[in-house]
Design an enzyme around this catalytic site. Structure first.
Site, mmCIF file in Angstrom:
data_model
loop_
_atom_site.group_PDB
_atom_site.id
_atom_site.type_symbol
_atom_site.label_atom_id
_atom_site.label_comp_id
_atom_site.label_asym_id
_atom_site.label_seq_id
_atom_site.Cartn_x
_atom_site.Cartn_y
_atom_site.Cartn_z
ATOM 1 N N TYR A 161 0.642 -1.037 -0.005
ATOM 2 C CA TYR A 161 -0.066 0.071 0.056
ATOM 3 C C TYR A 161 0.772 1.052 -0.053
ATOM 4 C CZ TYR A 161 -3.736 3.317 0.773
ATOM 5 O OH TYR A 161 -4.661 4.157 0.669
ATOM 6 N N PHE A 176 -7.104 21.842 -24.694
ATOM 7 C CA PHE A 176 -7.308 20.269 -24.668
ATOM 8 C C PHE A 176 -8.527 19.947 -24.080
ATOM 9 C CE2 PHE A 176 -6.857 15.662 -23.766
ATOM 10 C CZ PHE A 176 -6.931 15.187 -25.177
ATOM 11 N N THR A 177 -9.336 19.059 -24.580
ATOM 12 C CA THR A 177 -10.649 18.819 -23.913
ATOM 13 C C THR A 177 -10.628 18.455 -22.190
ATOM 14 O OG1 THR A 177 -10.423 16.552 -24.378
ATOM 15 C CG2 THR A 177 -11.506 17.851 -26.141
ATOM 16 N N ASP A 235 1.871 20.280 -20.304
ATOM 17 C CA ASP A 235 1.261 18.951 -20.398
ATOM 18 C C ASP A 235 2.270 18.250 -21.241
ATOM 19 O OD1 ASP A 235 -0.019 17.087 -21.314
ATOM 20 O OD2 ASP A 235 -1.808 18.156 -21.848
ATOM 21 N N LYS A 281 0.404 7.765 -23.311
ATOM 22 C CA LYS A 281 0.961 8.220 -24.700
ATOM 23 C C LYS A 281 2.419 7.906 -24.996
ATOM 24 C CE LYS A 281 -3.308 10.048 -24.522
ATOM 25 N NZ LYS A 281 -3.416 11.274 -23.936
ATOM 26 N N ARG A 332 -12.498 15.796 -34.433
ATOM 27 C CA ARG A 332 -12.054 16.660 -33.597
ATOM 28 C C ARG A 332 -12.326 18.152 -34.279
ATOM 29 N NH1 ARG A 332 -11.481 15.228 -29.120
ATOM 30 N NH2 ARG A 332 -9.765 14.375 -28.196
ATOM 31 N N PHE A 347 -18.388 14.747 -26.931
ATOM 32 C CA PHE A 347 -17.926 13.892 -28.051
ATOM 33 C C PHE A 347 -17.893 12.509 -27.936
ATOM 34 C CE2 PHE A 347 -13.710 13.388 -26.696
ATOM 35 C CZ PHE A 347 -13.535 14.320 -25.785
HETATM 36 C C1 LIG Z 1 -4.722 12.323 -23.420
HETATM 37 C C2 LIG Z 1 -4.339 13.670 -23.155
HETATM 38 C C3 LIG Z 1 -4.641 14.065 -22.004
HETATM 39 C C4 LIG Z 1 -5.588 13.517 -21.065
HETATM 40 O O1 LIG Z 1 -5.018 12.268 -20.475
HETATM 41 P P1 LIG Z 1 -5.633 10.949 -20.012
HETATM 42 O O2 LIG Z 1 -4.731 10.023 -19.678
HETATM 43 O O3 LIG Z 1 -6.729 10.702 -21.142
HETATM 44 O O4 LIG Z 1 -6.540 11.334 -19.125
HETATM 45 C C5 LIG Z 1 -4.357 15.576 -21.441
HETATM 46 N N1 LIG Z 1 -3.400 16.129 -22.487
HETATM 47 C C6 LIG Z 1 -3.093 15.795 -23.523
HETATM 48 C C7 LIG Z 1 -2.384 16.475 -24.600
HETATM 49 C C8 LIG Z 1 -3.717 14.335 -24.081
HETATM 50 O O5 LIG Z 1 -3.338 13.901 -25.224
#
Ligand SMILES: *Cc1c(COP(=O)(O)O)cnc(C)c1O
Length: 472
Positions: free
Chosen positions: A85, A137-138, A228, A271, A395, A462
Protein backbone atom coordinates in the site's frame (compact mmCIF):
# COMPACT_ATOMS: atom_id res chain seq x y z
CA UNK A 1 18.41 15.20 -40.89
CA UNK A 2 15.49 17.18 -42.24
CA UNK A 3 11.90 15.98 -42.28
CA UNK A 4 11.94 15.87 -46.04
CA UNK A 5 14.80 13.42 -45.91
CA UNK A 6 13.06 11.25 -43.35
CA UNK A 7 9.88 11.18 -45.40
CA UNK A 8 11.52 9.93 -48.53
CA UNK A 9 14.02 7.53 -47.02
CA UNK A 10 13.73 4.19 -48.72
CA UNK A 11 12.13 5.74 -51.78
CA UNK A 12 15.30 7.39 -52.98
CA UNK A 13 17.50 5.20 -55.11
CA UNK A 14 20.74 4.27 -53.43
CA UNK A 15 19.27 4.61 -49.94
CA UNK A 16 18.35 1.81 -47.62
CA UNK A 17 14.88 1.40 -46.14
CA UNK A 18 14.48 1.49 -42.40
CA UNK A 19 12.15 -0.64 -40.32
CA UNK A 20 10.66 -0.68 -36.86
CA UNK A 21 13.22 -1.23 -34.07
CA UNK A 22 11.32 -4.26 -32.75
CA UNK A 23 9.99 -7.62 -33.88
CA UNK A 24 6.64 -9.18 -33.03
CA UNK A 25 6.50 -11.81 -30.27
CA UNK A 26 2.75 -12.19 -29.79
CA UNK A 27 -0.17 -11.43 -32.09
CA UNK A 28 -3.82 -10.46 -31.58
CA UNK A 29 -6.08 -11.53 -34.46
CA UNK A 30 -8.29 -8.86 -36.04
CA UNK A 31 -11.07 -9.33 -38.55
CA UNK A 32 -12.60 -7.27 -41.33
CA UNK A 33 -16.39 -7.38 -40.96
CA UNK A 34 -18.78 -7.27 -43.93
CA UNK A 35 -20.51 -4.03 -44.94
CA UNK A 36 -23.93 -5.11 -43.60
CA UNK A 37 -22.41 -5.77 -40.16
CA UNK A 38 -20.77 -2.37 -40.14
CA UNK A 39 -23.95 -0.60 -41.19
CA UNK A 40 -25.78 -2.17 -38.25
CA UNK A 41 -22.95 -1.57 -35.78
CA UNK A 42 -22.67 2.10 -36.76
CA UNK A 43 -26.41 2.67 -36.41
CA UNK A 44 -26.42 1.01 -32.99
CA UNK A 45 -23.51 3.26 -32.01
CA UNK A 46 -25.46 6.40 -32.91
CA UNK A 47 -22.90 7.21 -35.64
CA UNK A 48 -20.38 7.91 -32.92
CA UNK A 49 -17.17 5.90 -33.28
CA UNK A 50 -16.64 6.09 -29.51
CA UNK A 51 -19.73 3.92 -29.07
CA UNK A 52 -18.63 1.10 -31.37
CA UNK A 53 -17.51 -2.19 -29.92
CA UNK A 54 -13.83 -2.80 -30.51
CA UNK A 55 -14.65 -6.25 -31.94
CA UNK A 56 -16.52 -4.59 -34.79
CA UNK A 57 -13.44 -2.53 -35.73
CA UNK A 58 -10.75 -3.71 -38.16
CA UNK A 59 -7.98 -1.12 -37.79
CA UNK A 60 -8.45 1.00 -34.71
CA UNK A 61 -7.12 4.54 -35.01
CA UNK A 62 -9.59 6.04 -32.53
CA UNK A 63 -6.79 7.10 -30.26
CA UNK A 64 -3.17 6.44 -29.40
CA UNK A 65 -4.09 6.69 -25.74
CA UNK A 66 -3.43 3.53 -23.75
CA UNK A 67 -3.45 1.51 -26.96
CA UNK A 68 0.32 1.02 -27.05
CA UNK A 69 2.00 -2.38 -27.29
CA UNK A 70 4.29 -2.91 -24.32
CA UNK A 71 7.73 -4.46 -24.71
CA UNK A 72 8.86 -7.80 -23.29
CA UNK A 73 10.81 -5.79 -20.71
CA UNK A 74 7.71 -3.91 -19.61
CA UNK A 75 5.78 -7.17 -19.29
CA UNK A 76 8.63 -8.61 -17.26
CA UNK A 77 8.47 -5.50 -15.10
CA UNK A 78 4.78 -6.13 -14.48
CA UNK A 79 5.76 -9.36 -12.72
CA UNK A 80 8.03 -7.34 -10.45
CA UNK A 81 5.06 -5.38 -9.09
CA UNK A 82 5.47 -4.54 -5.41
CA UNK A 83 1.83 -4.13 -4.38
CA UNK A 84 2.53 -2.67 -0.96
CA UNK A 85 0.00 0.00 0.00
CA UNK A 86 2.78 2.40 0.92
CA UNK A 87 6.31 2.85 -0.34
CA UNK A 88 6.23 0.37 -3.23
CA UNK A 89 9.62 -0.21 -4.84
CA UNK A 90 8.01 0.53 -8.21
CA UNK A 91 7.08 4.03 -7.05
CA UNK A 92 10.73 4.84 -6.44
CA UNK A 93 11.66 3.46 -9.85
CA UNK A 94 9.03 5.69 -11.45
CA UNK A 95 10.17 8.70 -9.45
CA UNK A 96 13.72 8.11 -10.59
CA UNK A 97 12.71 7.71 -14.24
CA UNK A 98 10.74 10.98 -14.16
CA UNK A 99 13.62 12.87 -12.60
CA UNK A 100 16.22 11.29 -14.90
CA UNK A 101 14.39 11.91 -18.17
CA UNK A 102 12.12 14.88 -17.45
CA UNK A 103 14.22 16.48 -14.73
CA UNK A 104 11.52 17.37 -12.17
CA UNK A 105 12.21 16.99 -8.48
CA UNK A 106 8.92 15.76 -7.01
CA UNK A 107 6.31 13.43 -8.47
CA UNK A 108 2.98 11.85 -7.62
CA UNK A 109 1.46 9.08 -9.75
CA UNK A 110 -2.14 9.51 -10.94
CA UNK A 111 -4.56 7.06 -12.53
CA UNK A 112 -4.18 8.87 -15.88
CA UNK A 113 -3.55 12.34 -17.31
CA UNK A 114 -6.83 13.93 -16.27
CA UNK A 115 -6.26 12.87 -12.67
CA UNK A 116 -3.13 15.01 -12.72
CA UNK A 117 -4.97 17.86 -14.46
CA UNK A 118 -7.58 17.79 -11.75
CA UNK A 119 -5.04 18.03 -8.92
CA UNK A 120 -3.04 20.79 -10.56
CA UNK A 121 -6.09 22.87 -11.54
CA UNK A 122 -7.71 22.62 -8.12
CA UNK A 123 -4.46 23.53 -6.38
CA UNK A 124 -3.29 26.42 -8.56
CA UNK A 125 -6.38 28.13 -9.96
CA UNK A 126 -8.33 30.66 -7.91
CA UNK A 127 -11.89 31.29 -9.15
CA UNK A 128 -11.90 34.17 -11.65
CA UNK A 129 -8.31 33.65 -12.78
CA UNK A 130 -7.19 33.15 -16.38
CA UNK A 131 -5.18 30.23 -17.71
CA UNK A 132 -3.49 31.06 -21.02
CA UNK A 133 -2.33 28.16 -23.15
CA UNK A 134 -1.33 27.06 -26.66
CA UNK A 135 -4.76 25.83 -27.75
CA UNK A 136 -7.17 24.00 -25.50
CA UNK A 137 -7.26 20.29 -24.86
CA UNK A 138 -10.64 18.80 -23.91
CA UNK A 139 -9.88 17.33 -20.47
CA UNK A 140 -7.33 20.01 -19.60
CA UNK A 141 -9.72 22.90 -20.21
CA UNK A 142 -12.65 21.33 -18.42
CA UNK A 143 -10.58 20.86 -15.26
CA UNK A 144 -9.43 24.47 -15.50
CA UNK A 145 -13.05 25.60 -15.86
CA UNK A 146 -14.29 23.38 -13.03
CA UNK A 147 -11.66 25.03 -10.82
CA UNK A 148 -13.16 28.44 -11.66
CA UNK A 149 -10.59 29.44 -14.27
CA UNK A 150 -11.04 30.71 -17.81
CA UNK A 151 -8.82 29.22 -20.49
CA UNK A 152 -7.46 31.74 -23.03
CA UNK A 153 -5.95 30.51 -26.28
CA UNK A 154 -2.63 32.24 -27.00
CA UNK A 155 -1.29 29.94 -29.71
CA UNK A 156 0.04 31.55 -32.92
CA UNK A 157 -2.69 32.24 -35.50
CA UNK A 158 -1.09 29.87 -38.01
CA UNK A 159 -2.08 26.93 -35.80
CA UNK A 160 -5.70 27.50 -36.80
CA UNK A 161 -4.90 27.20 -40.51
CA UNK A 162 -4.69 23.52 -41.53
CA UNK A 163 -2.82 24.33 -44.75
CA UNK A 164 -0.09 26.46 -43.19
CA UNK A 165 3.26 24.66 -43.08
CA UNK A 166 4.94 26.55 -40.23
CA UNK A 167 7.38 24.06 -38.63
CA UNK A 168 6.32 24.93 -35.07
CA UNK A 169 2.59 25.51 -35.21
CA UNK A 170 2.34 24.77 -31.48
CA UNK A 171 4.22 27.96 -30.55
CA UNK A 172 2.82 30.46 -28.09
CA UNK A 173 2.18 33.93 -29.53
CA UNK A 174 4.18 35.93 -27.00
CA UNK A 175 2.56 39.20 -28.11
CA UNK A 176 -0.92 37.82 -27.43
CA UNK A 177 0.22 36.51 -24.07
CA UNK A 178 1.88 39.74 -22.95
CA UNK A 179 -1.22 41.68 -23.98
CA UNK A 180 -3.40 39.36 -21.89
CA UNK A 181 -1.10 39.64 -18.87
CA UNK A 182 -1.11 43.44 -19.04
CA UNK A 183 -4.86 43.57 -19.63
CA UNK A 184 -5.82 41.23 -16.76
CA UNK A 185 -2.87 41.79 -14.42
CA UNK A 186 -0.22 39.16 -13.68
CA UNK A 187 -1.89 38.29 -10.36
CA UNK A 188 -4.97 37.14 -12.29
CA UNK A 189 -3.02 34.64 -14.37
CA UNK A 190 -3.00 31.27 -12.59
CA UNK A 191 -0.18 29.81 -14.71
CA UNK A 192 0.69 29.14 -18.33
CA UNK A 193 -0.73 25.85 -19.58
CA UNK A 194 1.82 24.82 -22.20
CA UNK A 195 1.39 21.67 -24.28
CA UNK A 196 3.99 19.97 -26.48
CA UNK A 197 2.93 18.75 -28.99
CA UNK A 198 -0.47 20.40 -29.45
CA UNK A 199 -2.97 17.63 -29.95
CA UNK A 200 -5.92 19.74 -31.11
CA UNK A 201 -3.80 21.62 -33.66
CA UNK A 202 -2.85 18.32 -35.28
CA UNK A 203 0.09 17.18 -33.13
CA UNK A 204 2.10 20.33 -33.82
CA UNK A 205 5.32 21.06 -31.90
CA UNK A 206 6.63 23.99 -29.85
CA UNK A 207 10.18 25.12 -30.62
CA UNK A 208 12.94 25.36 -28.04
CA UNK A 209 13.36 29.03 -28.95
CA UNK A 210 9.69 29.61 -28.15
CA UNK A 211 9.75 27.96 -24.74
CA UNK A 212 12.97 29.80 -23.90
CA UNK A 213 11.39 33.15 -24.79
CA UNK A 214 8.23 32.18 -22.93
CA UNK A 215 10.34 31.51 -19.83
CA UNK A 216 11.88 34.98 -20.05
CA UNK A 217 8.50 36.64 -20.44
CA UNK A 218 7.04 34.70 -17.53
CA UNK A 219 10.04 35.48 -15.33
CA UNK A 220 9.42 39.19 -15.91
CA UNK A 221 5.87 38.82 -14.61
CA UNK A 222 6.61 36.05 -12.08
CA UNK A 223 4.21 33.62 -13.72
CA UNK A 224 4.77 29.90 -13.67
CA UNK A 225 4.71 27.52 -16.61
CA UNK A 226 3.24 24.03 -16.34
CA UNK A 227 3.70 21.63 -19.19
CA UNK A 228 1.32 19.06 -20.58
CA UNK A 229 4.16 16.60 -21.26
CA UNK A 230 1.88 13.91 -22.66
CA UNK A 231 3.49 14.04 -26.13
CA UNK A 232 6.66 15.89 -25.26
CA UNK A 233 8.93 13.12 -26.63
CA UNK A 234 7.31 13.55 -30.05
CA UNK A 235 7.81 17.30 -29.65
CA UNK A 236 11.51 16.71 -28.93
CA UNK A 237 11.75 14.67 -32.14
CA UNK A 238 10.45 17.60 -34.21
CA UNK A 239 12.95 19.93 -32.53
CA UNK A 240 15.72 17.51 -33.49
CA UNK A 241 14.43 17.40 -37.06
CA UNK A 242 13.61 21.05 -37.61
CA UNK A 243 15.34 23.41 -35.23
CA UNK A 244 18.76 24.89 -35.83
CA UNK A 245 21.40 23.39 -33.55
CA UNK A 246 19.53 20.27 -32.44
CA UNK A 247 20.15 17.81 -35.29
CA UNK A 248 22.94 16.03 -33.41
CA UNK A 249 21.42 16.12 -29.94
CA UNK A 250 19.81 12.96 -28.57
CA UNK A 251 16.05 13.07 -27.96
CA UNK A 252 16.58 12.53 -24.24
CA UNK A 253 18.78 15.64 -24.00
CA UNK A 254 16.28 17.76 -25.96
CA UNK A 255 13.41 16.57 -23.77
CA UNK A 256 15.25 17.46 -20.60
CA UNK A 257 16.31 20.87 -21.84
CA UNK A 258 12.73 21.73 -22.78
CA UNK A 259 11.32 20.62 -19.44
CA UNK A 260 14.00 22.65 -17.70
CA UNK A 261 12.26 25.85 -18.90
CA UNK A 262 9.07 24.85 -17.10
CA UNK A 263 8.09 24.57 -13.44
CA UNK A 264 6.44 21.19 -13.62
CA UNK A 265 4.44 18.89 -15.84
CA UNK A 266 1.52 16.55 -15.98
CA UNK A 267 1.53 13.38 -17.99
CA UNK A 268 -0.84 10.94 -19.56
CA UNK A 269 1.54 7.98 -19.52
CA UNK A 270 -0.89 6.27 -21.90
CA UNK A 271 0.81 8.15 -24.73
CA UNK A 272 4.59 8.73 -24.84
CA UNK A 273 5.33 6.51 -21.83
CA UNK A 274 4.18 3.40 -23.73
CA UNK A 275 1.75 1.91 -21.21
CA UNK A 276 -1.97 1.12 -21.18
CA UNK A 277 -2.91 3.08 -18.07
CA UNK A 278 -1.29 5.61 -15.74
CA UNK A 279 -0.13 9.17 -15.38
CA UNK A 280 1.91 11.45 -13.17
CA UNK A 281 2.29 15.00 -11.97
CA UNK A 282 5.74 16.40 -11.27
CA UNK A 283 6.87 19.79 -9.94
CA UNK A 284 10.00 21.47 -8.63
CA UNK A 285 8.40 23.59 -5.90
CA UNK A 286 8.48 21.95 -2.52
CA UNK A 287 5.47 23.80 -1.07
CA UNK A 288 3.29 23.13 -4.09
CA UNK A 289 4.29 19.50 -3.94
CA UNK A 290 3.14 19.38 -0.35
CA UNK A 291 -0.36 20.53 -1.39
CA UNK A 292 -0.45 18.10 -4.30
CA UNK A 293 0.59 15.24 -2.08
CA UNK A 294 -2.30 16.09 0.23
CA UNK A 295 -4.76 16.32 -2.65
CA UNK A 296 -3.72 13.08 -4.34
CA UNK A 297 -4.71 11.11 -1.25
CA UNK A 298 -8.26 12.45 -1.52
CA UNK A 299 -8.86 11.81 -5.19
CA UNK A 300 -6.42 9.19 -6.48
CA UNK A 301 -4.78 7.19 -3.69
CA UNK A 302 -1.80 7.40 -1.38
CA UNK A 303 1.04 9.52 -2.84
CA UNK A 304 3.17 6.43 -3.53
CA UNK A 305 0.60 4.78 -5.80
CA UNK A 306 -1.92 7.45 -6.88
CA UNK A 307 -4.53 5.11 -8.30
CA UNK A 308 -2.25 2.73 -10.21
CA UNK A 309 -0.93 -0.69 -9.23
CA UNK A 310 2.73 -1.18 -8.44
CA UNK A 311 3.12 -3.25 -11.60
CA UNK A 312 1.75 -0.38 -13.68
CA UNK A 313 4.24 2.05 -12.13
CA UNK A 314 7.01 -0.37 -13.10
CA UNK A 315 5.75 -0.55 -16.69
CA UNK A 316 5.68 3.26 -16.77
CA UNK A 317 9.23 3.55 -15.44
CA UNK A 318 10.51 1.18 -18.13
CA UNK A 319 8.29 2.81 -20.78
CA UNK A 320 9.76 6.23 -20.03
CA UNK A 321 13.28 4.97 -20.73
CA UNK A 322 12.21 3.11 -23.90
CA UNK A 323 10.13 5.99 -25.21
CA UNK A 324 13.02 8.46 -25.38
CA UNK A 325 15.28 6.19 -27.46
CA UNK A 326 16.00 7.89 -30.78
CA UNK A 327 15.21 4.83 -32.91
CA UNK A 328 11.90 4.26 -31.11
CA UNK A 329 10.59 7.80 -31.55
CA UNK A 330 11.90 8.03 -35.08
CA UNK A 331 9.99 4.94 -36.18
CA UNK A 332 6.89 6.05 -34.25
CA UNK A 333 6.67 9.44 -35.94
CA UNK A 334 8.01 7.92 -39.17
CA UNK A 335 4.93 5.71 -39.40
CA UNK A 336 2.64 8.71 -39.00
CA UNK A 337 4.56 10.56 -41.73
CA UNK A 338 4.34 7.50 -43.98
CA UNK A 339 0.53 7.51 -43.80
CA UNK A 340 0.46 11.29 -44.25
CA UNK A 341 2.64 11.06 -47.35
CA UNK A 342 0.42 8.46 -48.98
CA UNK A 343 -2.59 10.76 -48.55
CA UNK A 344 -0.71 13.87 -49.70
CA UNK A 345 0.40 12.03 -52.83
CA UNK A 346 -3.29 11.52 -53.65
CA UNK A 347 -3.99 15.20 -52.91
CA UNK A 348 -6.29 14.32 -50.03
CA UNK A 349 -6.72 17.35 -47.73
CA UNK A 350 -4.97 16.82 -44.39
CA UNK A 351 -3.44 19.10 -41.78
CA UNK A 352 0.11 20.08 -42.73
CA UNK A 353 2.76 19.52 -41.67
CA UNK A 354 1.84 16.00 -40.56
CA UNK A 355 1.95 15.85 -36.77
CA UNK A 356 3.56 13.46 -34.32
CA UNK A 357 0.81 11.07 -33.35
CA UNK A 358 -1.91 11.25 -35.96
CA UNK A 359 -2.99 12.27 -39.41
CA UNK A 360 -5.84 14.77 -39.34
CA UNK A 361 -8.22 14.80 -42.28
CA UNK A 362 -9.62 18.22 -43.13
CA UNK A 363 -13.36 17.48 -43.11
CA UNK A 364 -14.29 20.98 -44.30
CA UNK A 365 -12.43 20.28 -47.54
CA UNK A 366 -13.97 16.80 -47.87
CA UNK A 367 -17.48 18.11 -47.43
CA UNK A 368 -17.76 21.82 -48.28
CA UNK A 369 -21.49 21.23 -48.85
CA UNK A 370 -22.13 20.05 -45.26
CA UNK A 371 -22.64 22.98 -42.82
CA UNK A 372 -20.57 22.81 -39.63
CA UNK A 373 -23.64 22.21 -37.46
CA UNK A 374 -24.27 19.06 -39.47
CA UNK A 375 -20.93 17.77 -38.20
CA UNK A 376 -18.68 17.19 -41.23
CA UNK A 377 -15.86 15.58 -39.21
CA UNK A 378 -18.24 13.28 -37.35
CA UNK A 379 -19.72 12.35 -40.74
CA UNK A 380 -16.29 11.58 -42.14
CA UNK A 381 -15.39 9.34 -39.19
CA UNK A 382 -18.69 7.47 -39.68
CA UNK A 383 -18.11 7.07 -43.45
CA UNK A 384 -14.60 5.75 -42.96
CA UNK A 385 -15.83 3.09 -40.57
CA UNK A 386 -18.69 2.16 -42.84
CA UNK A 387 -16.42 1.81 -45.83
CA UNK A 388 -13.58 -0.19 -44.36
CA UNK A 389 -13.87 -0.81 -40.63
CA UNK A 390 -11.21 1.82 -39.89
CA UNK A 391 -12.05 3.77 -36.75
CA UNK A 392 -11.01 7.41 -36.34
CA UNK A 393 -12.57 10.20 -34.28
CA UNK A 394 -14.05 13.64 -34.57
CA UNK A 395 -11.98 16.70 -33.64
CA UNK A 396 -14.23 19.58 -34.61
CA UNK A 397 -17.46 21.17 -33.51
CA UNK A 398 -18.60 18.18 -31.44
CA UNK A 399 -15.32 18.05 -29.50
CA UNK A 400 -15.32 21.84 -29.05
CA UNK A 401 -18.60 21.66 -27.11
CA UNK A 402 -20.77 24.61 -26.10
CA UNK A 403 -19.76 27.96 -24.66
CA UNK A 404 -20.61 27.73 -20.94
CA UNK A 405 -21.82 31.37 -20.93
CA UNK A 406 -24.01 31.50 -24.04
CA UNK A 407 -24.90 27.81 -24.37
CA UNK A 408 -24.21 28.01 -28.13
CA UNK A 409 -22.02 25.60 -30.08
CA UNK A 410 -18.43 26.74 -30.27
CA UNK A 411 -17.55 26.85 -33.98
CA UNK A 412 -13.83 25.96 -34.16
CA UNK A 413 -11.82 26.89 -37.25
CA UNK A 414 -10.52 23.34 -37.44
CA UNK A 415 -13.05 20.67 -38.38
CA UNK A 416 -10.94 17.53 -38.41
CA UNK A 417 -11.20 13.76 -38.34
CA UNK A 418 -8.26 12.26 -36.52
CA UNK A 419 -6.52 9.01 -37.36
CA UNK A 420 -4.31 8.41 -34.34
CA UNK A 421 -1.69 5.72 -34.61
CA UNK A 422 -1.09 3.48 -31.59
CA UNK A 423 2.59 2.96 -30.78
CA UNK A 424 4.23 -0.32 -31.88
CA UNK A 425 0.86 -1.89 -32.82
CA UNK A 426 0.31 -1.72 -36.58
CA UNK A 427 2.58 -2.35 -39.56
CA UNK A 428 3.14 -0.43 -42.75
CA UNK A 429 0.67 -2.76 -44.53
CA UNK A 430 -2.06 -1.56 -42.16
CA UNK A 431 -1.18 2.02 -43.09
CA UNK A 432 -1.57 1.17 -46.79
CA UNK A 433 -5.05 -0.22 -46.13
CA UNK A 434 -6.00 2.90 -44.15
CA UNK A 435 -4.80 5.22 -46.90
CA UNK A 436 -6.83 3.34 -49.52
CA UNK A 437 -9.93 3.49 -47.29
CA UNK A 438 -9.58 7.26 -46.92
CA UNK A 439 -9.21 7.61 -50.68
CA UNK A 440 -12.39 5.63 -51.33
CA UNK A 441 -14.34 7.85 -48.93
CA UNK A 442 -12.77 10.95 -50.48
CA UNK A 443 -13.78 9.85 -53.97
CA UNK A 444 -17.41 9.47 -52.79
CA UNK A 445 -17.42 12.84 -50.98
CA UNK A 446 -19.91 14.70 -53.17
CA UNK A 447 -22.72 12.27 -52.41
CA UNK A 448 -22.22 12.24 -48.65
CA UNK A 449 -24.79 13.83 -46.36
CA UNK A 450 -24.34 15.20 -42.82
CA UNK A 451 -25.66 14.19 -39.41
CA UNK A 452 -27.93 15.62 -36.73
CA UNK A 453 -27.32 15.21 -33.01
CA UNK A 454 -30.13 13.36 -31.28
CA UNK A 455 -28.56 12.94 -27.83
CA UNK A 456 -26.14 15.41 -26.27
CA UNK A 457 -24.35 14.91 -22.94
CA UNK A 458 -23.71 18.07 -20.94
CA UNK A 459 -19.92 17.73 -20.75
CA UNK A 460 -17.26 16.30 -23.09
CA UNK A 461 -20.13 15.47 -25.39
CA UNK A 462 -18.01 13.90 -28.13
CA UNK A 463 -17.54 10.76 -26.04
CA UNK A 464 -21.22 9.81 -25.80
CA UNK A 465 -23.29 11.96 -28.20
CA UNK A 466 -25.59 10.12 -30.61
CA UNK A 467 -26.40 11.07 -34.20
CA UNK A 468 -28.66 10.19 -37.11
CA UNK A 469 -28.28 10.96 -40.80
CA UNK A 470 -30.05 14.16 -41.82
CA UNK A 471 -33.27 13.61 -43.79
CA UNK A 472 -32.87 13.42 -47.56
C1 LIG B 1 -4.71 12.23 -23.50
C2 LIG B 1 -4.33 13.59 -23.15
C3 LIG B 1 -4.67 14.15 -21.90
C4 LIG B 1 -5.54 13.43 -20.88
O1 LIG B 1 -4.96 12.26 -20.43
P1 LIG B 1 -5.82 10.95 -20.06
O2 LIG B 1 -4.77 9.96 -19.69
O3 LIG B 1 -6.62 10.57 -21.25
O4 LIG B 1 -6.69 11.31 -18.89
C5 LIG B 1 -4.23 15.42 -21.63
N1 LIG B 1 -3.52 16.14 -22.53
C6 LIG B 1 -3.20 15.65 -23.73
C7 LIG B 1 -2.42 16.48 -24.69
C8 LIG B 1 -3.60 14.37 -24.08
O5 LIG B 1 -3.31 13.90 -25.30
Amino acid sequence: MTTAKLKTMGQQSGRRSWAEPWKIKMVEPIRLTIQAERTRALKEAGYNTFLLRSEDVYIDLLTDSGTNAMSDRQWAGMLMGDEAYAGSRNFYNLEEAVSTYYGYRYMVPTHQGRGAEHLLSQTLIKPGQYVPGNMYFTTTRIHQELAGGTFVDVIIDKAHDPGNEHPFKGNVDLGKLEFLIKQKGAENIAYISLAGTVNMAGGQPVSMANVRALRELCDRFRIRIYLDATRMVENAFFIQQREEGYADKPIAAILKEFCNYTDGAWMSAKKDNLVNIGGWLAVNDNELFDSLRNMVVIYEGLHTYGGVAGRDMEAMAIGIAEGVQDDQIRSRVGQVLYLGDLLLNWKIPIVKPVGGHAVFLDARKFYPHIPQDQFPAQTLAAQLYLNSGVRGMERGIVSAGRDPKTGEHRFPALELTRLAIPRRVYTQAHMDVVAEAVKTVYDAREHTKGLKMVYEPKRLRFFQARFEPVAE
